[in-house]
Design an enzyme around this catalytic site. Structure first.
Site, short mmCIF file in Angstrom:
data_model
loop_
_atom_site.label_atom_id
_atom_site.label_comp_id
_atom_site.label_asym_id
_atom_site.label_seq_id
_atom_site.Cartn_x
_atom_site.Cartn_y
_atom_site.Cartn_z
CB CYS A 291 42.63 39.19 78.56
SG CYS A 291 42.47 37.40 78.26
N GLY B 20 38.38 37.89 81.72
CA GLY B 20 37.73 37.23 82.84
C GLY B 20 37.64 35.73 82.66
CD GLU B 21 39.31 32.28 82.98
OE1 GLU B 21 38.53 31.45 82.45
OE2 GLU B 21 40.41 32.58 82.49
CG LEU C 257 47.14 34.78 81.26
CD1 LEU C 257 48.61 34.55 81.00
CD2 LEU C 257 46.92 35.21 82.71
#
Length: 618
Positions: A2, A81-82, A51
């Site tokens: 994002c 992030g993830e 996203l």
């Protein structure tokens, strides 16, 4: 992935706050085409563009705690992030009584922050950059992941702090100006280095990898929750067999975590050791059969047997057959690659002109094509920096140089450095004191280490180069990867940047890294059973560049057009001989590691000057 942005003004935002926040957010729509949001209060504006990768239906941001009431929010989160261990953290937080409303990792980040404050980040495994605003305490925190995979920029002045994933978002704030001073120009003429925390735009800084920044009425405070020097300064570990087993286990665990997504996923597969290892592990996971993989090629090399991309094509196909991957070779047309639209898009993606010619434009076009098939891609990036895979870890002139080894006078990247400096106006180089600047920065970089005095000179230098590569070279590549992939709405994950893997391998001795007399020997041994022998033992090959003479001809034409009507500022940066018609052919010819390098640099600067109209102050 994002885009995050916003600002805090402790004296109050003013009536146009939402419009400004929206404008900043819109600058990063490419990072999050699936949704956007803005939250404001008297002193804070927090924005987000999304996203969707995990919990596509939920997880909208900015995310509030308590949930459901904008006016009663205590904490506001904008997160990029993830979090790869979000499931474990979710279970722990639920056992402490937290009630979750989504299955997104965003909510886990927010709940963890509410439960543990800044200490939460020490529990995170992932790639992330996020902002947390505490409405009651009137405090903003900016946090960046261990290796700095995800970008985070900010501008601080008095009671105001502006932040954004990309510099373009920060520059969209009316109180931040597009100015490049002497420090910025030094960075621009040294594109093979990314100076920690610095950005060429005056007044814009970057949150360091592994850093938490706190902004309140007490000003700005920063702390490091993770620093690679802690592990480099420790004892050398020389248990090769143990290292192989631990690295193998960590790689499998890391790739397994990073293949979790609610959207299509693939890998970049060049046929080199690193990307092949990641693809092979992904292919062996439950449900991983037939993992999709992609490589890049060029129309003029598609029938060749000896170009750089042709070699990659051969090994990638062999690796894919062995792994059982569904492989696609993306063939790029030289006319498209040389087009002005692609160059402008590349410069716009990076916000700066210091790129690497068709290495950048081809990566952008590859990401665009991959995005048609997947939203997430795994990459082998970072293995060379953490395991000593580059030539500059081994070439004597680079190793022994009293400077950053990849800019030494050697074929190990150093010739690129010399070509850039050779194109810059000598008077500007003298005014900027570039050589003095490099000496000071090099001394500062090594001064941060506290290596064991009992180390042998060879082992000491190996650790110094690991540190330099991880802190000054890898960030440049990670930034390039993030910008060019996110410009296409593609999330790229980098398993070798898992901080647990980095902590393991940087403690290993030089002989373990080069086990069997092979660079990255410990990695080759760790993944040996997964790959065909010639792929496993393949020597490192640079990222491919187009050999097409028509590409050079097109660049000659573009250079001639630019030099006929150069944008303001171009003559302030480049040497007169580079900006004369007689230099066009020489500047655009293919040679060396990167084709047409001098010509590419001039064209990139021209594109940047047109698009950003920066004020250059000397």
């Amino acid at each position: 992935m994002c885009g995050i942005s916003g600002w805090v003004d402790l004296s109050g935002l003013g009536p146009d706050a939402r419009a400004v926040a929206t404008r900043m957010n819109d600058e990063q729509t490419h990072r999050g085409p699936d949704g956007s949001g803005v939250w404001t209060s008297r002193c804070a504006a927090i924005a987000h563009t999304r996203l969707s990768v995990i919990d596509i239906e939920n997880g909208e941001q900015p995310m509030l705690f308590p949930a459901g009431s904008s006016t009663a929010a205590s904490y506001v989160l904008s997160y990029n992030g993830e979090l790869y261990n979000h499931r474990e953290l979710r279970a722990e937080l639920a056992s402490r009584g937290h009630r979750f409303h989504t299955s997104s990792d965003t909510e886990v980040v927010l709940a963890a922050w509410v439960a543990w404050g800044p200490g939460a980040v020490e529990r995170f495994n992932g790639i992330f950059a996020f902002a947390v605003w505490d409405e009651r305490a009137q405090t903003l925190w900016l946090v960046r992941d261990h290796l700095g995979v995800k970008p985070l920029h900010y501008h601080h002045e008095g009671d105001r702090l502006v932040f954004g994933s990309e510099a373009k978002s920060v520059l969209a704030h009316p109180d931040v100006h597009t100015v490049v001073d002497e420090d910025g120009l030094r960075q621009l003429v040294l594109p093979l280095l990314k100076f920690p925390g610095a950005n060429p735009y005056r007044g814009i800084s970057e949150v360091l990898p592994g850093q938490v920044l706190e902004f309140s009425r007490r000003g700005v405070r920063t702390t490091r929750y993770w620093d690679v020097r802690e592990f480099l300064n420790g004892p050398v570990e020389d248990d090769h067999a143990g290292a192989v087993e631990e690295l193998r286990a960590l790689l499998h665990d890391t790739v397994a975590r990073q293949t979790v997504a609610d959207v299509p996923l693939c890998t970049f597969l060049s046929g080199g050791l690193d990307s092949s290892a990641v693809t092979a592990i992904a292919g062996r996971l439950p449900g991983g059969g037939g993992v999709r993989s992609f490589s890049v090629d060029f129309t003029d090399a598609a029938a060749s047997a000896d170009s750089r991309s042709a070699l990659d094509r051969h090994y990638a196909r062999e690796a894919a057959r062995h792994i059982g991957a569904r492989h696609s070779n993306v063939v790029l047309d030289s006319a498209l690659l040389a087009g002005g639209e692609v160059r402008d898009a590349t410069v716009r993606a990076r916000d700066l002109p210091n790129g690497f010619g068709d290495l950048d434009t081809s990566l952008l076009l590859l990401c665009r094509e991959v995005r048609r098939h997947a939203t997430v891609a795994l990459s082998g990036e970072a293995a060379d920096e953490i395991l000593g895979g580059y030539l500059w870890f081994h070439e004597p002139r680079a190793v022994e140089a009293d400077t950053f080894p990849w800019i030494a006078d050697s074929p190990a990247h150093g010739y690129l450095h010399q070509r850039v400096l050779g194109a810059v106006d000598p008077q500007l180089l003298r005014a900027l004191r570039v050589e003095e600047y490099l000496r000071d920065e090099y001394a500062t970089a090594l001064g941060g280490l506290d290596l064991d005095p009992a180390l042998s000179p060879r082992e000491r230098r190996h650790r110094e180069i690991l540190h330099l590569g991880i802190t000054y070279f890898l960030p440049m590549l990670l930034d390039r990867n993030d910008r060019l992939s996110m410009a296409s709405g593609l999330e790229v994950r980098v398993p070798f940047c898992d901080h647990r893997i980095v902590e393991l391998v940087v403690r290993l001795g030089r002989d373990v890294h080069n086990a069997g007399g092979r660079e990255k020997g410990v990695l080759r041994d760790a993944v040996g059973e997964l790959l065909p022998e010639d792929v496993r033992e393949r020597r490192k090959s640079p990222y491919p560049t187009t050999p097409d003479p028509d590409y050079s001809r097109r660049l000659e034409e573009q250079l001639a057009e630019v030099l006929a009507d150069p944008p303001d500022g171009l003559g302030d940066v480049f040497a007169p001989h580079v900006l004369t018609p007689g230099s066009v052919t020489g500047a655009a010819r293919s040679h060396g590691l990167v084709s047409n390098f001098e010509g590419e640099v001039v064209l990139n600067f021209a594109s940047w000057l047109r698009q950003y109209a920066p004020k250059l102050t000397l």
